[in-house]
Design a protein around this motif. Structure first.
Motif, PDB file in Angstrom:
ATOM      1  N   ASP A 129      55.889  50.048  35.507  1.00  0.00           N
ATOM      2  CA  ASP A 129      55.614  50.842  36.708  1.00  0.00           C
ATOM      3  C   ASP A 129      56.240  52.228  36.571  1.00  0.00           C
ATOM      4  O   ASP A 129      57.353  52.476  37.006  1.00  0.00           O
ATOM      5  CB  ASP A 129      56.113  50.130  37.966  1.00  0.00           C
ATOM      6  N   SER A 187      50.221  46.893  44.248  1.00  0.00           N
ATOM      7  CA  SER A 187      51.519  47.384  43.790  1.00  0.00           C
ATOM      8  C   SER A 187      52.367  47.837  44.973  1.00  0.00           C
ATOM      9  O   SER A 187      53.586  47.613  45.009  1.00  0.00           O
ATOM     10  CB  SER A 187      51.324  48.546  42.806  1.00  0.00           C
ATOM     11  N   PHE A 241      54.020  44.933  36.436  1.00  0.00           N
ATOM     12  CA  PHE A 241      55.371  44.727  36.951  1.00  0.00           C
ATOM     13  C   PHE A 241      56.170  43.747  36.097  1.00  0.00           C
ATOM     14  O   PHE A 241      57.382  43.878  35.951  1.00  0.00           O
ATOM     15  CB  PHE A 241      55.307  44.269  38.410  1.00  0.00           C
TER      16      PHE A 241
END
Length: 668
Positions: free
Chosen positions: A647, A215, A642
């Motif tokens: 997120d 991430s 995502f």
């Protein structure tokens, strides 16, 4: 929560924990055991291999007299197990003689089995009928200062109760994939009831860390896609004409790599690309084509190398390949006057290509028209160092190179901030290196072979796993090996090289070896990347089972660079089946990518992505063992997160924290 707030840690001990990089309770929870003492199963001596750690039940028949006047005080007990006689030996622990009496005991220690003589070295022990301590699966932690295992275990136990151990994976993803509770998994890693639970907990924690890492890379890569500010005017025909100067035809992999770089430089987004390939696959030739594209378009270029020896070698190559261009060299070993002159020419635009070491990164190095950077042996540099060079110009194109093959399937994860180009072709025009596993009985014959080869003008590397003596006496230090070899081969000229030497001293020794002033070089793995020494035809690696297969492959690649047949000899300090299987892979395989895949399969992601290959990037999980499928699962979870815009703030903060830590990584 600061560790100073934990009851089990006082002010003095806090400083020792700080030496381990531990400041918060969460850091302490992530101090994963470097090993576990498996006291769940007792071992029969007839089934124990040399150098194995084993728990054995046995009878102490008598104690040998202790010589307290000798420099090294040794306690020796004569023991037996099911009719097999052996010795238990304690070095510099004279108090053992007072505690040990004839009778039945449990011993836990390292088995030594040399020429049929069995012993167990520095074992922990307790009477068999009082078995309350040597049982279960016991964690063993890294230590610093005056920390003890007992103290660290107590501190970790308290941290597990007080640290924030919540997952940052969004709840919909946790629910969708039925992920187990993270806090429970942390507890199980530090207090495993059995091996299966330990493996399950390790996988869950690794999944969390890789999820955060991937991430963070998504955020990092998004920020790096800057719009191109410079236009390259070089044509394909000009690039082909330059490539033809090398005197050999590029492989398909090299051609594809050059085309990808060319297309990238003509695209509207600046280049941030990794070029990886096996030893000798021609990465440098591809990089020089990239430099040509820049200088032919009227821009400046820089070539960054990790050591002065390698930088000087690259400087000579650049001068040869670019005779019509102004090429300069900049390194820390130059005089102040020489540095000032180079910097002045750079700032005036009188240098086309700058080649050098970390000295290029200094703030007073001004390269006004810098457009293209090559960062050689990228694993020796960190994100911060690459950025420092890139910031010397606006929208600079970056090509970083790695000679350590990363499995193709993992490279996009491991180098998440870079586009990846791989040269898959096997090296051309390279000598095949014969690899052998040398048993202890043939060690003398091998040394005699080296002596004869040096008489004929050949050179050899002797590589040792450690700089310092091993506390258990099972691994020889590089200085010990150096002295031993000088005694056994008095007519051979030996040089000594290791990572604690100053850069200038390392450069002088390596240069002397290249110039033939030494017949053999006794070294740690600092020679894994470095100059070509075509006359070096023998690579000898001690305790080879302690190295990763990819690292062994890199070390082997130091020889076989000339016209003579070359050899790699592997010496084993462990006779375990796993160690032998790994080394047989290296013996029978020469493809670096296939070796890397096998390395990953056998050691798992936690070991493969250890400090050597990933610096602090994955330091949180380097002691965990888990299958590589966990990495792919983490990528899947991150992509899902995502894509669905899940997120949340906790994940974003964790990813930013990871990104900030990556900026300070220095890979050694």
């Amino acid at each position: 929560m600061r560790i100073s707030q934990l009851r089990s840690i006082g002010e003095k001990r806090e400083k020792d924990f700080n030496k381990l990089g531990i400041y918060e309770a969460e850091d302490l929870v992530k101090l994963y055991p470097r090993a576990y003492l498996d006291l769940t199963e007792r071992t029969s001596l007839k089934d124990a291999y040399h150098n194995d750690m084993a728990l054995i039940a046995c009878e102490v028949t008598r104690l040998a007299p202790v010589n307290f006047s000798s420099r090294q005080k040794m306690v020796r007990a004569l023991c037996s197990q099911n009719g097999i006689a052996f010795s238990a030996i304690w070095f510099n622990q004279p108090y053992v003689a007072q505690k040990l009496k004839p009778g039945e005991y449990l011993f836990y220690g390292r088995i030594q089995n040399k020429f049929g003589q069995i012993s167990i070295v520095n074992p922990t022990f307790e009477p068999l009928e009082q078995n309350y301590r040597l049982k279960g699966i016991v964690p063993v932690y890294p230590l610093k200062g005056k920390l003890s295992q007992k103290l660290v275990r107590l501190a970790v136990k308290e941290a597990l109760q007080r640290a924030n151990l919540n997952t940052v994976i969004p709840y919909p993803i946790v629910k969708k994939y039925a992920l187990p509770a993270l806090d429970k998994c942390y507890f199980d890693v530090h207090n495993p009831p059995d091996k299966q639970t330990l493996a399950y907990a390790s996988e869950r924690i690794a999944l969390e860390e890789y999820f955060i890492l991937i991430s963070a890379f998504k955020l990092m890569k998004g920020g790096k896609e800057e719009v191109r500010t410079r236009r390259y005017s070089v044509t394909p025909n000009e690039v082909k004409a330059f490539a033809s100067r090398f005197g050999f035809e590029f492989t398909e992999g090299q051609k594809n790599a050059v085309n990808e770089i060319y297309d990238n430089l003509r695209s509207p987004v600046k280049m941030n690309r990794l070029l990886q390939g096996d030893v000798g696959s021609g990465k440098t030739a591809v990089a020089l084509c990239g430099i040509f594209m820049a200088v032919q378009s009227g821009y400046q270029s820089a070539y960054l190398s990790p050591t002065e020896v390698l930088a000087m070698q690259n400087y000579e190559v650049l001068k040869k390949r670019f005779p019509e261009r102004r090429v300069a060299y900049l390194a820390g070993g130059m005089t102040a006057k020489e540095k000032r002159e180079v910097k002045a020419k750079l700032s005036r635009g009188e240098i086309d290509i700058l080649c050098g070491t970390h000295a290029i990164l200094q703030g007073d190095v001004d390269i006004p028209n810098l457009a293209f950077i090559v960062c050689d042996e990228q694993h020796r540099f960190g994100v911060a160092q690459r950025n420092a060079l890139a910031e010397k110009g606006a929208g600079v194109d970056m090509l970083v190179m790695s000679a350590t093959p990363i499995p193709r399937t993992l490279s996009l994860i491991f180098y998440g901030d870079l586009d990846v180009t791989t040269i898959p072709d096997k090296p051309k025009a390279r000598q095949e290196i014969s690899t052998s596993i040398i048993p202890e009985s043939k060690y003398g014959d091998m040394l005699e072979y080296v002596r004869k080869q040096t008489q004929e003008g050949r050179q050899a590397y002797f590589v040792c796993a450690k700089i310092d003596d091993d506390e258990e006496g099972t691994v020889m230090s590089v200085s010990e090996l150096f002295e031993e070899l000088k005694g056994k081969l008095p007519t051979v000229r030996f040089g000594l090289l290791h990572g604690r030497m100053k850069e200038k001293e390392k450069t002088e020794i390596m240069t002397a070896f290249k110039n033939g002033e030494f017949d053999c070089l006794v070294s740690t793995t600092v020679i894994e990347v470095g100059v070509d020494v075509p006359n070096a035809t023998i690579m000898i690696i001690y305790n080879a089972e302690r190295f990763g297969l990819s690292q062994l492959h890199q070390l082997r690649g130091r020889v076989g660079r000339g016209s003579e047949k070359s050899y790699c000899f592997l010496l084993m300090g462990s006779e375990s089946e796993t160690a032998r299987e790994r080394l047989l892979t290296l013996k029978t395989q020469t493809d670096g990518f296939k070796i890397a895949e096998k390395d990953l399969e056998m050691r798992g992601g936690g070991d493969f992505f250890g400090t050597r290959q990933s610096g602090k990037m994955l330091g949180d999980i380097k002691n965990l063992h888990y299958p590589t499928q966990v990495v792919f699962a983490a990528k899947k979870l991150s992509d899902d997160t995502f894509e669905n815009r899940l997120d949340d703030e906790a994940l974003r903060l964790a990813a930013i924290k990871k990104y900030d830590s990556l900026k300070d990584v220095v890979l050694n």
